[in-house]
Write an enzyme that holds these catalytic residues in place. Structure first.
Site, PDB file in Angstrom:
ATOM      1  CD  GLU A  16     -38.969  73.572 -73.432  1.00  0.00           C
ATOM      2  OE1 GLU A  16     -38.240  74.117 -72.585  1.00  0.00           O
ATOM      3  OE2 GLU A  16     -39.581  74.199 -74.322  1.00  0.00           O
ATOM      4  CD  GLU A  58     -40.139  77.373 -74.948  1.00  0.00           C
ATOM      5  OE1 GLU A  58     -40.018  77.645 -76.164  1.00  0.00           O
ATOM      6  OE2 GLU A  58     -39.184  76.967 -74.251  1.00  0.00           O
ATOM      7  CD  GLN A  68     -36.432  73.245 -68.994  1.00  0.00           C
ATOM      8  OE1 GLN A  68     -35.629  73.853 -69.704  1.00  0.00           O
ATOM      9  NE2 GLN A  68     -36.584  71.935 -69.058  1.00  0.00           N
ATOM     10  CG  ASP A 102     -36.614  83.756 -67.004  1.00  0.00           C
ATOM     11  OD1 ASP A 102     -36.098  84.799 -66.602  1.00  0.00           O
ATOM     12  OD2 ASP A 102     -36.979  82.842 -66.237  1.00  0.00           O
ATOM     13  CB  ILE A 156     -43.655  81.994 -70.693  1.00  0.00           C
ATOM     14  CG1 ILE A 156     -45.028  81.310 -70.757  1.00  0.00           C
ATOM     15  CG2 ILE A 156     -43.768  83.506 -70.588  1.00  0.00           C
ATOM     16  CD1 ILE A 156     -45.839  81.432 -69.470  1.00  0.00           C
ATOM     17  N   PRO A 213     -42.313  82.597 -76.401  1.00  0.00           N
ATOM     18  CG  PRO A 213     -40.563  81.174 -77.025  1.00  0.00           C
ATOM     19  CD  PRO A 213     -41.129  81.934 -75.856  1.00  0.00           C
ATOM     20  CG  HIS A 253     -31.960  80.969 -65.846  1.00  0.00           C
ATOM     21  ND1 HIS A 253     -30.959  81.519 -66.612  1.00  0.00           N
ATOM     22  CD2 HIS A 253     -32.247  79.777 -66.409  1.00  0.00           C
ATOM     23  CE1 HIS A 253     -30.647  80.678 -67.585  1.00  0.00           C
ATOM     24  NE2 HIS A 253     -31.408  79.619 -67.487  1.00  0.00           N
TER      25      HIS A 253
END
Ligand SMILES: Cc1ncc(C[n+]2csc(CCOP(=O)(O)OP(=O)(O)O)c2C)c(N)n1
Ligand SMILES: [Mg+2]
Length: 739
Positions: free
Chosen positions: A424, A469, A491, A494, A496, A498, A539
């Site tokens: 992304e 993801e 990205q 937090d 990851i 999926p 985050h």
């Protein structure tokens, strides 16, 4: 098309026009062959069911009712040329592609010589590298994104002919162990059941295939049930064809999948569309499921006789037999002879399979990782090259971790054309005309780690993915299976989750479950961690132990710029999948900056670094806790004269037990410090090992310092209270040293 074994004498003698009649392009001989495959498929199921009842095999999954569509696909596509991601009902397809019945029985008994997995995977989970049938797992639908990646990989290789070459001068890397091939008009086939079309990954894959106009044939084998759940409860409106009809760039077919001729015609049209480069195709085949879902299911509990009898009228095996008789292609005698031949072949295959040796128990750990390239070896140990002799003014500037990760990616992309980067926002700008006209500078990642790479290497090597993801990891896995080296970005750690199915059940299992038939050495860069003052709960997460808990996955976590370079280069060149964790707080920290150590600098995995030598206490840590622990260590030495040995693990799987053990033997005290929540974390394993294996050396209990067992909060006062701070580390070290 598979070679025909059918005795031409079987066919009814014909002459004139009838002899040469084609059925949607299929000759009479091919139709006999198709029937042979279908009949063989059904009889293998029946045999396996018997063997299961006799407890001679351990699982059975039938392809019954799906034979016609599978065989038709096998006849329309090319084994060893096209690529195949089948599912467990595709016995007919596999037979038509060239898998032997004996190989199928070897799966059932779990033989060492089972070519698909050496006894590691269930029967009907196909993997035959020479035919391009790619190793199959069991989660419904997790193969679909990989099929998309496989098609992308094939296309990339066709367009980058040089990518297959390896310069003789290159230091050894994964490329030595991957032969890459591609065909300009190849197709990737992927199949799934009607129920599986409800999985989110199916929709991500459809979107990606449509976006890329990729040559993928999606075949939905719709038998009306997912175990006991009927299609109208599964699929809104009851028709998957209707739901997908809005996807652009697709060719659509809806066909009676119990009719081999109509199915072949549908596949031929679909294949033509894909080979000509128009885009993907979708074949919706209506089939039946004459047997229960599996031997563990009894369909009479949810399907009345009347419904099952209605299905039986469409049984593809008996229908095809009737068709051959009606068309005068085979007569009763021919049918009988063919069936007798099949029975004899299967009997011989079963007899041989039952004699086959099981795998050796000692082999269980084999092929978890590459047997060819040991990532802990000295191959990956090189020295930094920095111009130290330059005068002070000319010395290379110390660079941040962010700068040096970017530089490493750039140098590796120059060296190896198989590297592709996607994720992304990682591109500079998807609308390339803005870059060309110099209207924009480009983004290159939310943390700018990939900045400038699209501009330098082009949009087909560095590109933005949809916000999905699972698709990032699944597509990367498919590409790596073809020999590419995807270096993808998640990205934020937090987000990851999926991709967890791909990360846990797919990527790290591929080499092991295929008994080294396939591998997928993907690199996944992930921005991780807190100490951000404002990052809050979504985050700031850590959670590395969830991934070190996965066999087959390498996990590294650098704490400074130079280590980030060395570990990332090793990750890219190695032959295993790697989770490369980049701490956001360390990206631009003044701690740990260094000059670029050169384009060949590597650090082997599993080698810790002693950041500060000491004799009184060992502190084992990694990531953003390293600079915090160092502050505490220096303060303790200054104030109390306590000499702490501070170990930065750098790589978490494998990890450097020898360095830990040697240090604890010297200091007799150990503290494990980490940013993740305290309980069940990475430190628990290290502490347990120390307690277990170094018990005699210890003068004090093993202690841990970590985050509180709670999420990371937004307000900095709360964040400070939650994450381990230098003072927490100082107090724990002081107490343990005095114990
Ligand atoms: C992700 C996942 N969830 C659940 C299962 C258990 N399961 C195996 S097959 C199946 C039904 C699949 O139905 P369908 O896609 O229609 O294929 P069919 O078996 O009917 O050919 C389920 C629920 C699984 N294997 N994977
Ligand atoms: Mg189904």
């Amino acid at each position: 098309m598979a070679t025909t074994k059918t005795d031409p004498k079987l066919a009814v003698a014909t002459n004139g026009a009838k002899k040469n009649k084609l059925y949607e392009g299929l000759s009479r001989e091919q139709l006999i062959q198709a029937y042979r495959f279908m009949y063989t498929s059904r009889r293998i199921d029946d045999r396996e069911i018997l063997l299961k009842r006799q407890q001679k095999i351990y699982f059975q999954m039938s392809g019954a009712g799906h034979e016609a569509i599978g065989v038709a696909a096998g006849l329309a596509l090319k084994p060893g040329y096209d690529w195949f991601y089948p599912y467990y009902r595709d016995r007919g397809l596999c037979l038509a592609l060239g898998v032997q019945p004996f190989d199928m029985f070897l799966q059932g008994v779990g033989a060492a010589k089972d070519p698909s997995s050496g006894g590691r995977q269930m029967p009907s989970h196909w993997s035959y590298p020479s035919l391009h049938i790619v190793t199959q797992s069991s989660p419904t639908g997790s193969q679909i994104l990989q099929a998309v990646g496989c098609a992308e990989g094939g296309r990339y290789l066709s367009r980058h002919a040089n990518a297959a070459d390896i310069p003789a001068s290159a230091t050894p890397d994964y490329r030595r162990f991957k032969s890459v091939t591609s065909q300009p008009d190849e197709i990737t086939y992927v199949s799934l059941g009607d129920g599986t079309s409800s999985e989110g990954e199916f929709w991500e894959a459809m979107n990606a295939a449509a976006l890329g106009k990729l040559p993928v044939i999606f075949c939905v084998e719709d038998n009306g049930y997912a175990i006991s759940v009927p299609v109208e409860v599964q699929t809104a409106g009851g028709s998957i064809s209707r739901l997908v009809s809005g996807f652009p760039n697709f060719h659509f077919e809806e066909v009676d999948g119990t009719d081999p001729v109509a199915s072949f015609a549908a596949f031929r049209r679909a294949a033509k569309y894909c080979r000509e480069g128009h885009g993907p195709a979708f074949v919706h085949a209506h089939v039946i499921r004459p047997y229960s879902h599996s031997l563990s299911d009894d369909e009479r509990l949810y399907r009345p006789d009347v419904e099952r009898e209605r299905d039986a009228q469409r049984d593809p095996v008996s229908r095809t037999q009737m068709f051959l008789l009606r068309e005068g292609i085979l007569d009763d005698k021919g049918i009988n002879q063919l069936e007798k031949e099949v029975e004899a072949e299967l009997q011989a295959a079963v007899d041989r399979a039952l004699e086959a040796l099981p795998p050796a128990p000692e082999s269980v750990m084999q092929f978890l990782y590459s047997p060819d390239l040991d990532v802990t070896s000295s191959t990956f140990e090189t020295q930094p090259v920095v111009n130290e002799s330059a005068s002070d003014a000319k010395k290379p500037a110390a660079k941040t971790m962010a700068d040096l990760i970017n530089a490493t990616l750039r140098d590796e992309m120059k060296r190896d054309e198989r590297i592709v980067i996607f994720g992304e926002d990682v591109a500079d700008c998807s609308r390339e005309e803005y870059l060309k006209q110099k209207m924009v500078k480009g983004k290159g990642g939310v943390f700018k780690l990939t900045f400038g790479l699209q501009c330098e290497f082009g949009g087909d090597r560095v590109f933005n993915s949809p916000l999905a993801e699972a698709a990032i990891i699944g597509r990367a896995t498919g590409m790596a299976t073809r020999g590419l080296k995807p270096v993808v970005e998640i990205q934020f750690f937090d987000y990851i989750w999926p991709a967890m199915m791909q990360l846990r059940d797919e990527l790290p299992t591929i080499r092991w479950r295929s008994n080294n038939g396939y591998s997928a050495p993907v690199v996944i860069r992930v921005a991780i961690g807190g100490y951000l003052t404002g990052g809050a709960i979504y985050h700031s997460q850590c959670g590395e132990s969830i991934f070190t808990h996965i066999p087959g996955l390498r996990v590294v976590f650098p704490s400074n710029s130079q280590d980030a370079v060395g570990l990332l280069r090793t990750a890219i060149r190695c032959d295993d999948p790697v989770l490369f964790l980049e701490h956001k707080r360390l990206y631009r920290e003044s701690y740990g900056r260094s000059a670029y150590p050169g384009p060949e600098y590597m650090i082997p995995f599993g080698k810790a670094k002693i950041v500060h030598p000491g004799t009184d206490l060992t502190v084992i840590t990694y990531g953003a806790v390293v600079p915090r622990a160092l502050q505490a260590v220096q303060k303790l030495e200054r104030e109390q004269g306590v000499k702490v040995e501070l170990i930065d693990l750098r790589s978490l799987n494998p990890f450097d037990w020898d360095t830990i053990a040697a240090s604890v033997a010297k200091t007799n005290r150990a503290l494990v410090a980490y940013e993740d929540t305290l309980s069940w974390g990475y430190g628990a394993e290290i502490s347990a090992r120390i307690a277990d294996q170094l018990f005699d050396q210890l003068d004090a209990p093993v202690r841990r310092v970590a985050a509180k067992d709670v999420f990371v909060a937004y307000q900095p006062i709360l964040e400070d209270a939650i994450l381990p701070q230098p003072n927490d580390l100082y107090l724990a070290m002081k107490e343990l040293a005095a114990y």
